[in-house]
Each structure stands twice: as structure tokens, then as C-alpha cells.
Write an enzyme that holds these catalytic residues in place. Sequence first.
Site, short mmCIF file in Angstrom:
data_model
loop_
_atom_site.label_atom_id
_atom_site.label_comp_id
_atom_site.label_asym_id
_atom_site.label_seq_id
_atom_site.Cartn_x
_atom_site.Cartn_y
_atom_site.Cartn_z
CD GLU A 133 -51.06 14.09 -36.12
OE1 GLU A 133 -51.46 13.62 -37.08
OE2 GLU A 133 -49.81 14.22 -35.63
NE ARG A 172 -49.15 16.18 -42.16
CZ ARG A 172 -49.99 15.56 -42.76
NH1 ARG A 172 -51.07 15.36 -41.81
NH2 ARG A 172 -49.86 14.84 -43.86
CB CYS A 195 -55.35 21.10 -39.77
SG CYS A 195 -54.33 19.93 -39.01
NE ARG A 215 -53.78 16.18 -46.06
CZ ARG A 215 -54.99 16.80 -46.55
NH1 ARG A 215 -55.08 17.46 -47.91
NH2 ARG A 215 -55.97 16.65 -45.92
CG HIS A 240 -57.36 6.03 -49.00
ND1 HIS A 240 -56.73 7.04 -49.02
CD2 HIS A 240 -56.79 5.05 -48.77
CE1 HIS A 240 -55.36 6.80 -48.32
NE2 HIS A 240 -55.34 5.43 -48.54
CG ASN A 294 -58.59 12.71 -39.96
OD1 ASN A 294 -59.67 13.33 -39.58
ND2 ASN A 294 -58.24 13.20 -41.16
CG ASP A 295 -53.28 10.04 -37.35
OD1 ASP A 295 -53.72 9.16 -37.14
OD2 ASP A 295 -52.60 10.76 -37.65
NE ARG A 322 -56.52 7.74 -40.82
CZ ARG A 322 -55.82 8.74 -40.62
NH1 ARG A 322 -55.99 9.76 -39.87
NH2 ARG A 322 -55.09 8.94 -41.82
#
Length: 566
Positions: free
Chosen positions: A414, A325, A491, A289, A189, A437-438, A448
Amino acid sequence: MSTLHGIGVSPGRILGPVRRMADAIDSPQDTDASVRQAPGYVEDSTARLKQAGQAVAAGLRARAEQADPAGADVLSATALMATDSMLHKTAGKALAAGRGLEPAIWEAAETVAAMLTSLGGYMAERAADVYDVRSRIIAELRGVPAPGIPDSATEFILLARDLAPADTATLDPVRVIALVTSEGGPQSHTAILARALGIPAIVAATGAESIPEGTDIYVDGAAGTVCTAPGDEQRVAAQAFAARAPLEIFDGHGTTADGRRVPLLANVGGGADAGAAAAAGAEGVGLLRTEFCFLGRDTEPGHDEQVAAYGAVFAEFPRKKVVVRTLDAGADKPLPFLTDASEPNPALGVRGFRTDTGAPGVLARQLAAIAEAAAAHQAQVKVMAPMISTAQEATDFAALCTVAGLPDSGIMVEVPSAAVRAASVLRPVAFASIGTNDLTQYTMAADRQLAPLSALNDPWQPAVLELIRLTVSGAEAAGTSSGPIPPVGVCGEAAADPALAVVLVGLGIASLSMTARALAPVAAVLRTVTYAQASGLATLALEAEGPAQARTAVRSALPILDELGL
């Protein structure tokens, strides 16, 4: 001069004084036994605890209203934890067993946090939220300020072990000119929100906690270095960075030096976020999101509420692409009406598209709301599902979209299986978007959020880049056998790194979506390279032994990065 090394997560060269996070709330002492045994003590204490939790939640929700959408999501989720029934019931049992009020909530938080930690993965990260809420509740009971970011009339570099999500979400970039943490990872975060706010930041800087309060330090957010005794060279670099021409204007036309179009889109989390992205020149939205409608509540939002929320985003981008998404619940985004908090490994559990199996109807209702909102606006709405692993899942999602009247359906790549089998997985849909990220954490088997694994959890990993290349080539194969080639975008946070953006374009990525603050820097760097040069740099990165070597090889070939302080 002493130099500390961490992971640069937001570029910038800053020199300034260190301020530390306020001290945490101490472990409380129990009250006098006679007080705890007084008639009505348990009932009164339970009521006080409930009121304190509600006050903390209300305060966090109020802060959420002033935060950017990404921060608002975090604050809303933390507010929900402040009134969590498990936390309060556990504290109630401790009160009934004769414990004092503050020790009861302290020990209850330990119990709940231990349970979340035992689940591992994303759920383990929620333990930090529990401890944050505990401190806020006890501060409320004591009538003292909650621990957090120091108040200062002058600019400073914030130093912390790590930041609670609620603190990170309300960082003031006017006062906090840089951020250094000794823990955290590149996709935490702290890192994500620092990038969104444009604050130069370094995470996982071991030894940073030993820097004395008030020390002038030099932070290079691109290189990931902290100099604790800066000299003339660092002072000149910081002055040059401060005097550079600002990169805040994007002309809305992403392109390489030889004219290859690379649409630069924005990642958004609500209407206010979309407005800021439109003002920054974003060519559309590459990731909406939709969790902002669902987080921080116990029940599914109604149809009209969802229609209004999505419509607020669509209204900002008439005649431009907006990729929605669908709900990515589960793992670090548990929802009481949809997900199972008792899963042993939530990151590998029922999340994203998989929730439709256990709770059919939620996704169909969301798609219906998206369709109605799209019909009322001129945005070119496309819809994609997260956590697609197989061709059958892609087929099932495309069918749901067709029923809802949303023909432009796509998937998030992902999961490594989707990349490896992209030729078949992408055949049922019109496009794909890679969530780096994933994809990175699943490829490298590295959570992560964990600082010790940050070197593994790096989107510059050649293995991750190879999977991106495979996805693009798989899309080409899917198109040659059944029609148009499904375009593949990115993205994830990787798109916001100007050097890595060049590599992604060289791998054949068709569009890039990022935080709005990254649009201008990424556009400026892309304009300096031809597509052939980008392809050559992508090859360099793929052939590197590891992420550090890949990053160094590419950055050394892009002198524009140093010129712009990136």
C-alpha cells in the site's frame, strides 16, 4: 438535454425520479434563561444527553445487526461516536457555563469536529460522523425522526450532497435504484458501499444538488454521467440494461479466454459476509478485514471471541484460500486502546503493522487466535500485514507468524516504498496483496475522501499502474534469488472494475479479490480476452497521459462492457 459529469463508482444505466435526502437538523435556539438557571437543570440535562446518546448508539447497533458486514463496521463506529466521552464532556462544560441542552451538544460537536478536521487525512473524515451523531442526538431529544434517506413505497434515485456513513450502510437497493452525490470521492464510504450493494452510483457530480425533487433523470454509473432531461436514447439504454441477462452467477472458475487461471476471491468482513461470498461462488477470500472484531469497543476483544469470529469465516471456505489481514487500526479506524487520536497526520502515522511498536502484544494475541481458529477448520489460512514499508518490517512480521504457527505470511503493498523495493521487501514472505485504495492515495498524495482530489485519487492513474507493474517484477526478482516467486494479488476496490481487472491481469497480477457482487461481471469480461490481449491493454494504460485516457483506451477495446451495461 443537460448532462452533469461526475465519477462513476458503480455501473448501471438507470432512469427514474429523484428523491432528496431529508433536511438536516436546524441550529437550535437556546432555552429561556429562567429554565437554564433552575435548580438541577445542569444535572438533569446531562442525564438527558447521556440517555439520548445511548439511545442513538443502541439504534445504530441494532441497524448494524441487519446490515452487511461492511455496513455493520461503519454503523458500529458511528454508534461509538454517539457516546464518545470527549463529545459529552465538552457538552457538559457548555451546560455548566449556562448554555441550553441542544445548543450545548451542537457547539460541542462543532468543537470536536474542528479538532478532527485540523488533524487532516482520515481523521478529518470523522468530522462527518460527529455531525451525523449530533443530528441524531438532537432528533432524539426532540422526539422527531433523524434526518436521512427518505422513506418511499416506490423506487427512486437518491440525490444527496454526500451520505453519512450510517445512512450509506443501510441503503435499501430495492427502493434506491441509483445514487448521485455532489461530493465524495471514488474511495469514500458512499462509493465503497454502493459497489457492495450493487447500486449504480456517481459521486462528485457538481451541480447535482440543483436538480429538483421528482425530476426524472438518467444515470450511467459506468460513464459517470447524469442526464437531467433524458430522451429516447437514454430511455432505450435504461430499458436494455433492465432487460439484460443478469450477471449474478459465477461458476467459481476465473480464467482468461486462452485458459490462464485468475482466481477470483472475495473481500469479506465477517461470517455473514463470508457466507454470501461463498454462495456467490467466490474461489476463496482474498481479504478478511479483521477490524470487525475490534471497532466500536473500548477494549481489545478476548481470545475466545476472536477465535469464534475468525472461525465463522473459515468454516464457509473448506479447503479454499482465506487471506486474513491483521488489524488495520489507525487513521480512519481509531481504537481507544491502541491508537493515538492526537496525531497531527494519522494517515501517515501509527497505523496497521506500525501499531505493534507502540502496543506490543495485540498483534501476537491476534495471530494466536487466528492460528487456533485455523487449526479447527479446513480453510487454507494465510495471514498478511497492512502498511508494510520496509524489508525489515516484512521480516519482523514473518517471524511473528512463524512463532504463532502460521507459516503462510504475506504483506499488503500500500506504500510506494514497498512497491519500489518489492524485490527485497517480498523476499521474507510467501505472497503479497496490493491495496489499491491506499496505494493510490499515497502515490498521488491525495486524500481518497476529498472530492476536489478525486481526479488524482483514481486507480487508473498510470503512476499507480506503474507501481503495480514494479511490484510484480520485484516479486519475480525475489523468487529467482531465494525460491518460489511470491504471487501478487490485488484486493483493493480496483479489482471490482471489470475493465481495470483486465489491465491488472495483463500486468501479471495472479489473483483478484473484490466485493462478491463484482465476481460475475469481472469473470464474464475476463473470459473474452486472452492473456496476450490483456497485456496489450495494460501497455495502453501505462502509456496513457492520465487516468481518463487510460480508461477510455481500454474500454474502447472491450465492447463486451457496453453489451453487459458495465
